[in-house]
Design an enzyme around this catalytic site. Structure first.
Site, mmCIF file in Angstrom:
data_model
loop_
_atom_site.group_PDB
_atom_site.id
_atom_site.type_symbol
_atom_site.label_atom_id
_atom_site.label_comp_id
_atom_site.label_asym_id
_atom_site.label_seq_id
_atom_site.Cartn_x
_atom_site.Cartn_y
_atom_site.Cartn_z
ATOM 1 N N GLU A 1 -25.725 16.172 -2.243
ATOM 2 C CA GLU A 1 -27.095 16.414 -1.755
ATOM 3 C C GLU A 1 -28.115 15.574 -2.521
ATOM 4 O O GLU A 1 -29.191 15.269 -2.025
ATOM 5 C CB GLU A 1 -27.460 17.895 -1.829
ATOM 6 C CG GLU A 1 -27.632 18.444 -3.221
ATOM 7 C CD GLU A 1 -27.941 19.950 -3.195
ATOM 8 O OE1 GLU A 1 -29.005 20.311 -2.706
ATOM 9 O OE2 GLU A 1 -27.099 20.746 -3.666
ATOM 10 N N CYS B 1 0.823 -1.210 0.000
ATOM 11 C CA CYS B 1 0.000 0.000 0.000
ATOM 12 C C CYS B 1 0.856 1.259 0.000
ATOM 13 O O CYS B 1 0.643 2.169 -0.800
ATOM 14 C CB CYS B 1 -0.931 -0.005 1.212
ATOM 15 S SG CYS B 1 -1.871 1.509 1.361
ATOM 16 N N GLU C 1 -7.643 2.194 -12.934
ATOM 17 C CA GLU C 1 -6.991 3.369 -12.342
ATOM 18 C C GLU C 1 -5.771 3.787 -13.153
ATOM 19 O O GLU C 1 -5.570 4.979 -13.433
ATOM 20 C CB GLU C 1 -6.591 3.078 -10.888
ATOM 21 C CG GLU C 1 -7.795 2.961 -9.979
ATOM 22 C CD GLU C 1 -7.469 2.689 -8.520
ATOM 23 O OE1 GLU C 1 -8.353 2.855 -7.684
ATOM 24 O OE2 GLU C 1 -6.325 2.305 -8.207
ATOM 25 N N CYS D 1 -1.501 1.757 -3.025
ATOM 26 C CA CYS D 1 -2.474 2.845 -2.833
ATOM 27 C C CYS D 1 -1.860 4.246 -2.775
ATOM 28 O O CYS D 1 -2.369 5.172 -3.420
ATOM 29 C CB CYS D 1 -3.247 2.640 -1.541
ATOM 30 S SG CYS D 1 -3.463 0.943 -1.042
ATOM 31 N N HIS E 1 -26.245 22.184 0.769
ATOM 32 C CA HIS E 1 -26.441 22.829 -0.530
ATOM 33 C C HIS E 1 -25.464 23.982 -0.732
ATOM 34 O O HIS E 1 -25.230 24.738 0.215
ATOM 35 C CB HIS E 1 -27.875 23.359 -0.590
ATOM 36 C CG HIS E 1 -28.239 23.921 -1.914
ATOM 37 N ND1 HIS E 1 -28.420 23.136 -3.027
ATOM 38 C CD2 HIS E 1 -28.429 25.202 -2.302
ATOM 39 C CE1 HIS E 1 -28.723 23.918 -4.048
ATOM 40 N NE2 HIS E 1 -28.728 25.164 -3.644
ATOM 41 N N TYR F 1 -9.653 -2.906 -10.577
ATOM 42 C CA TYR F 1 -9.202 -1.658 -9.965
ATOM 43 C C TYR F 1 -7.916 -1.119 -10.616
ATOM 44 O O TYR F 1 -7.859 0.045 -11.010
ATOM 45 C CB TYR F 1 -8.841 -1.895 -8.501
ATOM 46 C CG TYR F 1 -9.961 -2.022 -7.516
ATOM 47 C CD1 TYR F 1 -10.364 -0.940 -6.762
ATOM 48 C CD2 TYR F 1 -10.573 -3.248 -7.281
ATOM 49 C CE1 TYR F 1 -11.355 -1.055 -5.790
ATOM 50 C CE2 TYR F 1 -11.568 -3.385 -6.321
ATOM 51 C CZ TYR F 1 -11.959 -2.282 -5.581
ATOM 52 O OH TYR F 1 -12.930 -2.398 -4.634
ATOM 53 N N LYS G 1 0.030 5.377 -5.981
ATOM 54 C CA LYS G 1 -1.033 5.434 -7.000
ATOM 55 C C LYS G 1 -1.839 6.712 -6.865
ATOM 56 O O LYS G 1 -2.079 7.429 -7.839
ATOM 57 C CB LYS G 1 -1.909 4.189 -6.877
ATOM 58 C CG LYS G 1 -3.075 4.052 -7.827
ATOM 59 C CD LYS G 1 -4.333 4.768 -7.446
ATOM 60 C CE LYS G 1 -4.841 4.505 -6.062
ATOM 61 N NZ LYS G 1 -5.545 3.256 -5.854
HETATM 62 P P1 NDP Z 1 -8.980 -7.220 -9.789
HETATM 63 O O1 NDP Z 1 -9.334 -8.532 -9.191
HETATM 64 O O2 NDP Z 1 -9.674 -5.998 -9.369
HETATM 65 O O3 NDP Z 1 -9.132 -7.327 -11.357
HETATM 66 C C1 NDP Z 1 -8.473 -8.302 -12.090
HETATM 67 C C2 NDP Z 1 -8.892 -8.137 -13.531
HETATM 68 O O4 NDP Z 1 -8.106 -8.987 -14.355
HETATM 69 C C3 NDP Z 1 -10.344 -8.505 -13.750
HETATM 70 O O5 NDP Z 1 -10.875 -7.599 -14.670
HETATM 71 C C4 NDP Z 1 -10.255 -9.916 -14.310
HETATM 72 O O6 NDP Z 1 -11.314 -10.227 -15.152
HETATM 73 C C5 NDP Z 1 -8.967 -9.815 -15.114
HETATM 74 N N1 NDP Z 1 -8.277 -11.097 -15.276
HETATM 75 C C6 NDP Z 1 -8.041 -12.035 -14.345
HETATM 76 N N2 NDP Z 1 -7.342 -13.064 -14.862
HETATM 77 C C7 NDP Z 1 -7.151 -12.770 -16.167
HETATM 78 C C8 NDP Z 1 -6.516 -13.455 -17.238
HETATM 79 N N3 NDP Z 1 -5.926 -14.631 -17.064
HETATM 80 N N4 NDP Z 1 -6.500 -12.853 -18.449
HETATM 81 C C9 NDP Z 1 -7.092 -11.662 -18.643
HETATM 82 N N5 NDP Z 1 -7.715 -10.966 -17.655
HETATM 83 C C10 NDP Z 1 -7.751 -11.519 -16.434
HETATM 84 O O7 NDP Z 1 -7.393 -7.135 -9.601
HETATM 85 P P2 NDP Z 1 -6.374 -5.925 -9.792
HETATM 86 O O8 NDP Z 1 -5.116 -6.540 -10.265
HETATM 87 O O9 NDP Z 1 -6.966 -4.820 -10.576
HETATM 88 O O10 NDP Z 1 -6.174 -5.442 -8.299
HETATM 89 C C11 NDP Z 1 -5.801 -6.373 -7.264
HETATM 90 C C12 NDP Z 1 -6.514 -6.061 -5.990
HETATM 91 O O11 NDP Z 1 -5.953 -4.907 -5.426
HETATM 92 C C13 NDP Z 1 -7.992 -5.750 -6.187
HETATM 93 O O12 NDP Z 1 -8.769 -6.899 -5.985
HETATM 94 C C14 NDP Z 1 -8.285 -4.715 -5.155
HETATM 95 O O13 NDP Z 1 -8.877 -5.351 -4.054
HETATM 96 C C15 NDP Z 1 -6.929 -4.126 -4.780
HETATM 97 N N6 NDP Z 1 -6.862 -2.726 -5.232
HETATM 98 C C16 NDP Z 1 -7.694 -1.812 -4.665
HETATM 99 C C17 NDP Z 1 -7.651 -0.489 -5.058
HETATM 100 C C18 NDP Z 1 -8.566 0.487 -4.425
HETATM 101 O O14 NDP Z 1 -9.129 0.196 -3.367
HETATM 102 N N7 NDP Z 1 -8.794 1.652 -5.026
HETATM 103 C C19 NDP Z 1 -6.723 -0.037 -6.087
HETATM 104 C C20 NDP Z 1 -5.921 -1.082 -6.639
HETATM 105 C C21 NDP Z 1 -5.994 -2.375 -6.213
HETATM 106 P P3 NDP Z 1 -12.754 -10.688 -14.595
HETATM 107 O O15 NDP Z 1 -13.412 -9.451 -14.087
HETATM 108 O O16 NDP Z 1 -13.409 -11.243 -15.798
HETATM 109 O O17 NDP Z 1 -12.494 -11.707 -13.543
#
Ligand code: NDP
Length: 460
Positions: A442, A43, A182, A48, A437, A178, A51
């Protein structure tokens, strides 16, 4: 003579591990915290915090554009990537120092190096052995390396994105979660030609449909190219250093960089879990019960390594529950329901509770309150981007079971909405709340009539 060197040994100095170690030490426990990379963990060091700093940097493009409508005339603009990276690194170093100092001030021993189990009560770090009555594993997760992708070695992940020597002219980001969303907004805001490639029908698969579609449209309107229902099948490096991606659909694309953001895998390899007898699941995650206890009674695990909900505040909350259970004789289960969360896209998504789709599976009838409007700040700026707000209400109990916001400051709103939803408030509480407001928020308390209803999964 104490039976063990320490009361608690924490493996991993990230958000969860540091919170548990610091507070246990402050309670007078003998605590050691081992970290192999940098205190603060993902993080603080490569997640986080950096980022969000990059998000701020990337938002200036629109701030400058919007300023003209408000009467400002700006001179020539120039963005310098190395300055941003260096300033970000300085801030991360400061925070890392604070994390370590606060641990030490509380009386914990900070240990640099990789910790490996020797037996269920013994851990070895850099050739030194420590015995502990209780052990907490908080080693986090790392970007999925996408082993199956030929040419993955040419691609970056979020780890490298924070340290690129130069800003690419073009980038493709694979994923629709995410991180992918982002970073697509960050790179686009900084002037990089950005393409998002997602395997599913619509980005942000676990979010409310209105948020997903609304954000998709807003990102495309800004100039981010989004390709859904496709994946990168092969990456090759060309003589000029650019990368050629072959897509499943047959297309060939060329980019300066390709970033993989397809989820994060738990860090359990090489921890010596076999020596401790700790069980893992199919994704390598440490299996724990509702109290974060592993199958070995005195060994616990919290945060991303357990792959329950991979969010920093969740790891911190799990650490607090662990302390209550393990050291305060107050067994406390972790409640993973109604976690408020934000995607720091542009516009942001802020959400808590159930999406309309998830709620429709759980409740017989829903009232959906939905507003779509152009926020006041966009009027003089001439920006057409719309804010969407949505309340999902269980018609029978009137309880608000989900709130979703797409728009500026949605993340800040989600934090406060989280308290209401956690408290189980009904729509009547929203109705009896006076508006602040003029704000965008709101609208959340002024939607009196349902926009539509959903009965047995069907919109009526
Ligand atoms: P996420 O789980 O959010 O997203 C992973 C993405 O990759 C999904 O769209 C998934 O598709 C896709 N995916 C998974 N496997 C494959 C594959 N083999 N080929 C192609 N696409 C694939 O993970 P992130 O890596 O974005 O982030 C990791 C974690 O970090 C998140 O779960 C989140 O909890 C945390 N995070 C939180 C943030 C915040 O709070 N603002 C910011 C950044 C990270 P599908 O949807 O179809 O499964």
């Amino acid at each position: 003579m104490a039976e063990f060197d320490l009361d608690l040994f924490v493996i991993g100095g990230g958000s969860g591990g540091v919170r548990a170690g610091r507070l246990a030490a402050a309670m007078g426990k003998r605590v050691g915290v081992a970290e192999e990379y940098r205190f603060g963990g993902t993080c603080v060091v490569r997640g986080c915090v950096p980022k969000k700093l990059f998000v701020y940097a990337s938002q200036f493009t629109e701030h400058f554009e919007d300023a003209t409508g408000y009467g400002w005339r700006l001179g020539e603009r120039h963005f310098d990537w190395p300055t941003l990276v260096a300033n970000k690194d300085r801030e991360i170093a400061r925070l890392e120092g604070l994390y370590r100092t606060n641990l030490e001030k509380a009386g914990a021993l900070t240990i640099e190096g990789r910790a490996v189990f020797v037996d269920p009560h013994t851990v070895e770090v850099a050739g030194k052995r420590f015995t502990a009555e209780k052990i907490l594993i908080a080693t986090g997760a790392r970007p999925n390396p996408h082993e199956a992708l030929p040419g993955r070695e040419h691609c970056i992940t979020s780890n490298e994105a924070f340290h690129l020597a130069e800003l690419p002219r073009s980038i493709a980001i694979e994923g629709g979660g995410y991180i992918a969303v982002e970073f697509a907004n960050i790179f686009h805001g900084l002037g990089v030609e950005t393409t998002l490639i997602y395997r599913g029908k619509e980005i942000l698969s676990r979010f409310d449909g209105d948020m997903r579609r609304g954000l998709h449209e807003a990102m495309e309107a800004k100039g981010i190219r989004i390709i859904c229902q496709d994946i990168i099948q092969r990456v090759e490096k060309r003589a000029d250093g650019t990368l050629e991606a072959t897509l499943k659909s047959g297309g060939m694309e060329t980019y300066d960089q390709i970033m993989l953001a397809i989820g994060r895998v738990p860090n359990t390899n090489g921890l010596g879990l076999d020596a401790a007898g700790v069980e893992t699941g199919v994704r390598g995650e440490i299996l724990v019960d509702e109290y974060s206890r592993t199958n070995v009674g005195h060994i616990w695990a919290i945060g991303d390594v357990t792959d329950r909900v991979q969010l920093t505040p969740v790891a911190i909350h799990e650490a607090m529950c662990f302390l209550e259970t393990a050291f305060k004789d107050n067994p406390t289960k972790v409640d993973h329901a109604d976690i408020a969360t934000a995607v720091f896209s542009q516009p942001e998504v802020g959400t808590v509770g159930l999406s309309e789709e998830a709620a429709a599976e759980r409740f017989e009838e829903l009232e959906i309150y939905r507003a779509s409007f152009r926020p006041m700040r966009h009027t003089l700026a001439g920006r057409h981007e719309r804010t969407i707000m949505k309340l999902v209400v269980d018609a029978a109990s009137r309880r608000v079971v989900g709130v979703h916001v797409l728009g500026p400051d949605a993340g800040e709103m989600a934090q406060l909405l989280g308290i209401s939803i956690k408290a189980g408030v009904t729509k009547d509480f929203f109705d009896s709340t006076m508006a602040v407001h003029p704000t965008a928020a709101e609208e959340l308390v002024t939607m009196y009539q349902p926009t539509y209803r959903v009965r047995n999964g069907e919109r009526i």
